[in-house]
Design a protein around this motif. Structure first.
Motif, short mmCIF file in Angstrom:
data_model
loop_
_atom_site.label_atom_id
_atom_site.label_comp_id
_atom_site.label_asym_id
_atom_site.label_seq_id
_atom_site.Cartn_x
_atom_site.Cartn_y
_atom_site.Cartn_z
N ARG A 30 0.93 -1.17 0.03
CA ARG A 30 -0.01 0.03 -0.21
C ARG A 30 0.98 1.19 0.06
O ARG A 30 1.85 1.40 0.75
N GLU A 32 1.05 5.89 -1.19
CA GLU A 32 0.39 7.07 -1.73
C GLU A 32 1.10 7.66 -2.93
O GLU A 32 2.55 7.87 -2.49
N ARG A 36 -2.42 10.17 -3.96
CA ARG A 36 -3.84 9.23 -4.32
C ARG A 36 -3.18 7.85 -3.55
O ARG A 36 -2.17 7.51 -3.90
N PRO A 37 -4.28 7.26 -3.02
CA PRO A 37 -3.72 6.04 -2.43
C PRO A 37 -3.98 4.76 -3.71
O PRO A 37 -4.21 5.12 -4.69
N GLU A 166 -10.23 -3.24 -0.18
CA GLU A 166 -10.96 -1.96 -0.14
C GLU A 166 -10.61 -1.60 -1.72
O GLU A 166 -10.92 -0.35 -2.24
N VAL A 167 -9.90 -2.34 -2.58
CA VAL A 167 -9.44 -2.02 -3.98
C VAL A 167 -10.94 -2.07 -4.55
O VAL A 167 -11.72 -3.08 -4.54
N GLU A 287 -11.62 4.79 -6.28
CA GLU A 287 -10.90 5.25 -5.01
C GLU A 287 -9.63 4.57 -4.69
O GLU A 287 -8.73 5.71 -4.35
N THR A 288 -9.52 3.46 -4.76
CA THR A 288 -8.18 2.79 -4.52
C THR A 288 -8.19 1.76 -5.41
O THR A 288 -8.67 0.58 -5.61
#
Length: 302
Positions: A30, A32, A36-37, A166-167, A287-288
């Motif tokens: 993970r 940034e 952005r993540p 979360e992806v 978002e991710t």
């Protein structure tokens, strides 16, 4: 009329159990980037240096074990087939085009396979390999156009979903479409972003035409993404799913590769940087997003 067999979600789950003793569950990172993540799937750390090990193993572990294995490859698939065949104690012959990088040719031979150079392009090597595979007791292992291969590749997406739920989008490089099709099946409904070089874009052209078509192969990433035509099996999955097709330039690919090294000290081959190039260009929604780094079989110094 021949009916194309298209694998499903259950096939990916079965493949995961079948190949589990032999493959690595590769990590995610993970990060940034530019505010952005981002999640990076480090599949270049897989045995043989690419995701191809998954599909090759699943294919050879499905059905009756052959007396010998034959395949054609631009490099990574050949290394994977040679390694999978060695694990199972089956002799392998790998046909490659004259353009195969020497580093990949050496790895194929080091894995124990007989290497045969045939033609200038992958399609010519494949034609020669299919002819050789007509021998009784031999089995031809497709690089991408095989339901078992696609299901095997889909196991990488199942790992992403388990480790990074979360992806919401997974970006992958596309050659013949086996990885993208597998990811689509194994991602639990997440968006697949299928990324290709502008001059090596058989999936993009097939989606535009509504059926597989021949495409130009002329890219720095061609040794891994050099299929001239997307497979019927992979097209069957990708054309019937929510898939976004994206193209990137040669300059974007090399810049993305260099940035992976500069920022994360991740040394990958150009093909693996293709989806990261699309993400940097803002072409991967969500978002991710997860960028799948598919391989590292190149001799490269930044």
């Amino acid at each position: 009329m021949t009916t194309t067999v298209v694998p499903g979600v259950a096939d990916v789950a079965a493949a995961a159990e079948r190949i589990r003793p032999y493959v690595r569950h590769t990590p995610v990172l993970r990060a940034e980037v530019d505010g952005r993540p981002l999640v990076l799937k480090l599949e270049h750390l897989q045995r043989t240096g690419s995701f191809k090990m998954r599909g090759a193993l699943n294919a050879l572990l499905t059905g009756e074990r052959p007396e010998q294995v034959v395949t054609a490859s631009g490099g990574n698939h050949g290394i994977a087939v040679a390694t999978a065949a060695a694990i199972l104690g089956v002799p392998a012959t790998v046909f490659v085009p004259a353009t195969v990088p020497e580093s990949k040719a050496r790895r194929i031979e080091a894995a124990g396979a007989r290497l045969v150079r045939a033609g200038e392009r992958y399609a010519e090597a494949a034609a020669a390999a299919h002819k050789a595979a007509a021998t009784p007791g031999a089995r031809y292992v497709e690089a991408y156009n095989d339901p078992a291969v696609v299901a095997g590749q889909g196991t990488v997406a199942a790992e992403i979903v388990a480790d990074a739920p979360e992806v919401d989008a997974i970006a992958v490089a596309v050659g013949g479409g086996g990885l993208a099709a597998g990811v689509t099946l194994g991602s639990g409904g997440r968006l697949t972003v299928a990324v290709e070089p502008e001059r090596c874009s058989c999936l993009h052209q097939a989606l535009a035409a509504g059926h597989p078509v021949d495409a130009e192969v002329n890219s720095v990433a061609a040794s891994a993404l050099g299929a001239t035509r997307v497979g019927d099996v992979t097209f069957g999955v990708l054309s019937g799913s929510s898939v976004r097709s994206v193209l990137v330039t040669e300059a974007e690919i090399l810049a993305a590769r260099d940035r992976l090294w500069d920022e994360f000290r991740l040394a990958v081959e150009p093909a693996a940087a293709v989806p990261f190039a699309a993400w940097l260009a803002g072409a991967v929604p969500g978002e991710t997003a997860c960028i799948l780094l598919c391989g590292a079989n190149a001799e490269w110094t930044p």
